[in-house]
Design an enzyme around this catalytic site. Structure first.
Site, PDB file in Angstrom:
ATOM      1  N   HIS A  25      -2.458   6.239 -41.937  1.00  0.00           N
ATOM      2  CA  HIS A  25      -1.423   5.193 -41.895  1.00  0.00           C
ATOM      3  C   HIS A  25      -2.065   3.905 -42.396  1.00  0.00           C
ATOM      4  O   HIS A  25      -3.063   3.478 -41.856  1.00  0.00           O
ATOM      5  CB  HIS A  25      -0.915   5.005 -40.477  1.00  0.00           C
ATOM      6  CG  HIS A  25      -0.307   6.234 -39.873  1.00  0.00           C
ATOM      7  ND1 HIS A  25      -1.051   7.203 -39.232  1.00  0.00           N
ATOM      8  CD2 HIS A  25       0.983   6.661 -39.811  1.00  0.00           C
ATOM      9  CE1 HIS A  25      -0.243   8.155 -38.789  1.00  0.00           C
ATOM     10  NE2 HIS A  25       0.993   7.849 -39.131  1.00  0.00           N
ATOM     11  N   SER A 102       7.731   3.856 -44.906  1.00  0.00           N
ATOM     12  CA  SER A 102       7.372   3.334 -43.590  1.00  0.00           C
ATOM     13  C   SER A 102       7.144   4.474 -42.615  1.00  0.00           C
ATOM     14  O   SER A 102       7.615   5.593 -42.834  1.00  0.00           O
ATOM     15  CB  SER A 102       8.489   2.430 -43.058  1.00  0.00           C
ATOM     16  OG  SER A 102       9.565   3.209 -42.560  1.00  0.00           O
ATOM     17  N   ASP A 103       6.456   4.192 -41.517  1.00  0.00           N
ATOM     18  CA  ASP A 103       6.419   5.153 -40.429  1.00  0.00           C
ATOM     19  C   ASP A 103       7.753   5.089 -39.688  1.00  0.00           C
ATOM     20  O   ASP A 103       8.573   4.203 -39.913  1.00  0.00           O
ATOM     21  CB  ASP A 103       5.249   4.856 -39.488  1.00  0.00           C
ATOM     22  CG  ASP A 103       4.735   6.117 -38.811  1.00  0.00           C
ATOM     23  OD1 ASP A 103       5.519   7.069 -38.673  1.00  0.00           O
ATOM     24  OD2 ASP A 103       3.559   6.148 -38.415  1.00  0.00           O
ATOM     25  N   TYR A 104       7.944   6.034 -38.782  1.00  0.00           N
ATOM     26  CA  TYR A 104       9.242   6.226 -38.141  1.00  0.00           C
ATOM     27  C   TYR A 104       9.695   4.969 -37.380  1.00  0.00           C
ATOM     28  O   TYR A 104       9.050   4.543 -36.431  1.00  0.00           O
ATOM     29  CB  TYR A 104       9.153   7.418 -37.191  1.00  0.00           C
ATOM     30  CG  TYR A 104      10.473   7.923 -36.674  1.00  0.00           C
ATOM     31  CD1 TYR A 104      11.125   8.972 -37.301  1.00  0.00           C
ATOM     32  CD2 TYR A 104      11.069   7.356 -35.561  1.00  0.00           C
ATOM     33  CE1 TYR A 104      12.336   9.451 -36.829  1.00  0.00           C
ATOM     34  CE2 TYR A 104      12.287   7.820 -35.082  1.00  0.00           C
ATOM     35  CZ  TYR A 104      12.916   8.870 -35.714  1.00  0.00           C
ATOM     36  OH  TYR A 104      14.112   9.341 -35.248  1.00  0.00           O
TER      37      TYR A 104
END
Length: 559
Positions: A25, A102-104
């Site tokens: 990430h 993007s992440d969740y």
């Protein structure tokens, strides 16, 4: 390793079963404050550039198709809307023109950070940072049309995001074949096939690390007629927290693995106690201890359940539960021919049990074939060769603890190149088990490190080497590690840094030279002058079997 993973995922693109690698990430999520998921990260430019960005950059240079931003705020700005990080470093500095996702829910979570006031602000910040895809909830869908009408977002930014997404789909062949050659027949043929199970078994064998062995291991397959496999994880296939749809019943537990290896032996099972850290039920310990006393050998399976580590599973205390510690002591008291297997997704604090255990191996979360792999290791069919990729602390109070710490002004005299300062009153500074550590069933002898020259000009290289000898009576593997220290620089440098490693397989009595080429590139760091470069001066190189280095050689970079 980042480069190798990208190559592995993408090697069959676009025609085969390869998939687009997504680097995550981005960035510096590995140093979230106090180790808690989603927490903030605050660090200097030098730390960011030296420790965290190189692996991301390597993956990008290898051709990764996608990058995912992290949940954390980096130096006060959430990564999903961090324009300097994503647009500046990733795209403009490194030239990445692939898809950023993007992440969740991370885009909308910028409100919770206190960085954005409204959902519309979240969408604007993320899109202007060149985050192309929002993975949930739907801020882009809700807000981008209005942002365009209001002039807060230029159409060219949306066009760029759409272009990158469509280009990725085109490159993957998804317009012509949306399911990428997916085949029900191929799935049936490949899923849990013998070839893949063998790879899974081998992976579990080479990643397990032997931490302690007081002559107990390997167990004698011929003389051991009865084995007690005891513990909360003795008859559970430890697939890991992110196994998703993996089914435990399709995996092999240690109990099953021992029975598979020794069909003629008597193999017994007792849980002893639950594996949950909050559960201290000791009612089964007496039965387990009695079983241990009646058998020739005992395998104790302790540690963390799969769901106890991984995302959103941070722990303030890293010790075994009280019931597991009680189980260990009672079992070992009844049978000294005991080896413990530790299942975990992170280093644990083992100080209060390590003296009670005659032999200990850490198996991590070994997956589908973990039980067969561990049976082979414990009974000597396979030799341990794994090394610790993380430091095991003596206490939570030592954390963060890592081998490549900066040198300090007042280190312990005997730990100068460990860099530790202001030593503790109540325990040693050194960890319980250091980075790179791992035992084997045989001994290896390493000669003094030698260098082919003592001075190196710009653009040249220097070769350091050591002779490794297998002094045991069986074949074995050893991982030889190269560490380097920049002695004097414009910024304080780490006591040592891992710069390379090799795995050697040696027959009994065999000697072999292990050599490493040191280049100028390996000596570079983010200097006080905000440049990534190697500074002239003195260096030390060690070749060792762990980060506990001994004798090294000095050389100078000239020019």
């Amino acid at each position: 390793m980042a480069r190798a993973m990208v190559r592995g995922f993408q090697k069959d693109l676009p025609d085969g079963r390869g998939v687009a690698a997504c680097v995550k990430h981005f960035a510096a999520y590995g140093q979230a404050e106090a180790g808690r998921d989603y927490n903030a990260t605050d660090m200097s430019e030098q730390t960011l550039r030296d420790y965290y960005l190189p692996a991301y950059r390597a993956a990008v240079e290898e051709g990764a198709k996608m990058v995912m931003t992290s949940f954390n705020a980096l130096n006060g700005i959430p990564s999903a809307g961090n324009k300097r990080l994503v647009k500046g470093i990733l795209r403009e500095e490194w030239g990445f023109d692939g898809v950023v996702i993007s992440d969740y829910d991370a885009v909308l979570e910028m409100r919770a950070h206190g960085y954005c006031e409204t959902e519309r602000d979240c969408a604007e910040k993320a899109m202007n940072a060149t985050t192309d895809i929002e993975m949930m909830p739907a801020s882009y869908l809700h807000c981008i049309p209005d942002l365009l009408k209001e002039g807060r977002l230029p159409m060219c930014r949306v066009d760029d995001a759409v272009r990158r997404v469509l280009q990725l789909k085109e490159n993957l062949g998804l317009f012509d074949d949306p399911y990428r050659a997916a085949s029900a027949a191929e799935e049936e043929r490949l899923f849990l096939c013998a070839e893949h199970r063998e790879i899974a078994r081998r992976a579990a064998e080479v990643s397990a690390v032997l931490l302690k062995n007081e002559g107990v291991l390997p167990f004698d397959k011929v003389r051991t007629k009865s084995i007690a496999v005891i513990g909360p994880f003795a008859d559970r296939a430890m697939l890991g927290n992110w196994a998703c749809y993996g089914r435990e019943e399709e995996g092999i537990s240690v109990f099953q693995g021992v029975r598979n290896l020794l069909p003629e032996a008597e193999v017994f099972y007792a849980e002893g106690c639950p594996g949950d850290i909050a559960e201290n039920d000791c009612t089964g310990i007496r039965e387990a201890a009695a079983l241990a006393k009646s058998c020739d050998a005992v395998i104790l399976c302790v540690g963390e359940a799969s769901g106890m580590s991984g995302e959103a599973a941070s722990r303030a205390e890293l010790r075994l539960s009280a019931s597991q510690k009680n189980l260990i002591r009672k079992v070992v008291k009844n049978n000294g021919n005991t080896a413990a297997v530790l299942f975990c997704g992170r280093p644990l604090v083992l100080t209060d049990v390590i003296d009670d255990i005659p032999a200990l191996a850490v198996a991590w979360q070994p997956g589908t074939e973990g039980g067969n792999a561990l049976a082979s290791l414990l009974f000597g069919e396979v030799n341990f060769s794994g090394k610790l990729p993380m430091t095991f602390p003596r206490s939570e109070g030592q954390i963060p603890i890592y081998y490549n710490c900066l040198r300090t002004g007042r280190p312990k005299p005997e730990e100068f190149f460990a860099g530790y300062c202001s030593w503790y009153l109540d325990m040693p500074n050194a960890p319980l088990f250091p980075f790179g550590y791992g035992l084997s069933y045989i001994e290896f002898a390493l000669s003094s490190v030698r260098a082919d020259k003592t001075e190196m000009k710009r653009g040249e290289s220097i070769t350091v080497s050591v002779v490794v000898e297998n002094t045991g009576k069986r074949m074995g593997n050893i991982v030889i590690q190269l560490y380097i220290c920049d002695e004097f620089a414009s910024l304080v440098r780490p006591a040592k840094e891992l710069k390379g490693f090799q795995k050697l397989t040696l027959q009994p009595g065999e000697k072999r030279q292990a050599a490493f080429e040191i280049t100028e590139e390996m000596l570079k760091f983010w200097t006080a002058y905000n440049r990534f470069e190697a500074e002239s001066g003195s260096f030390i190189a060690w070749i060792s079997d762990s980060s506990r280095v001994k004798d090294g050689v000095r050389f100078r970079l000239l020019g």
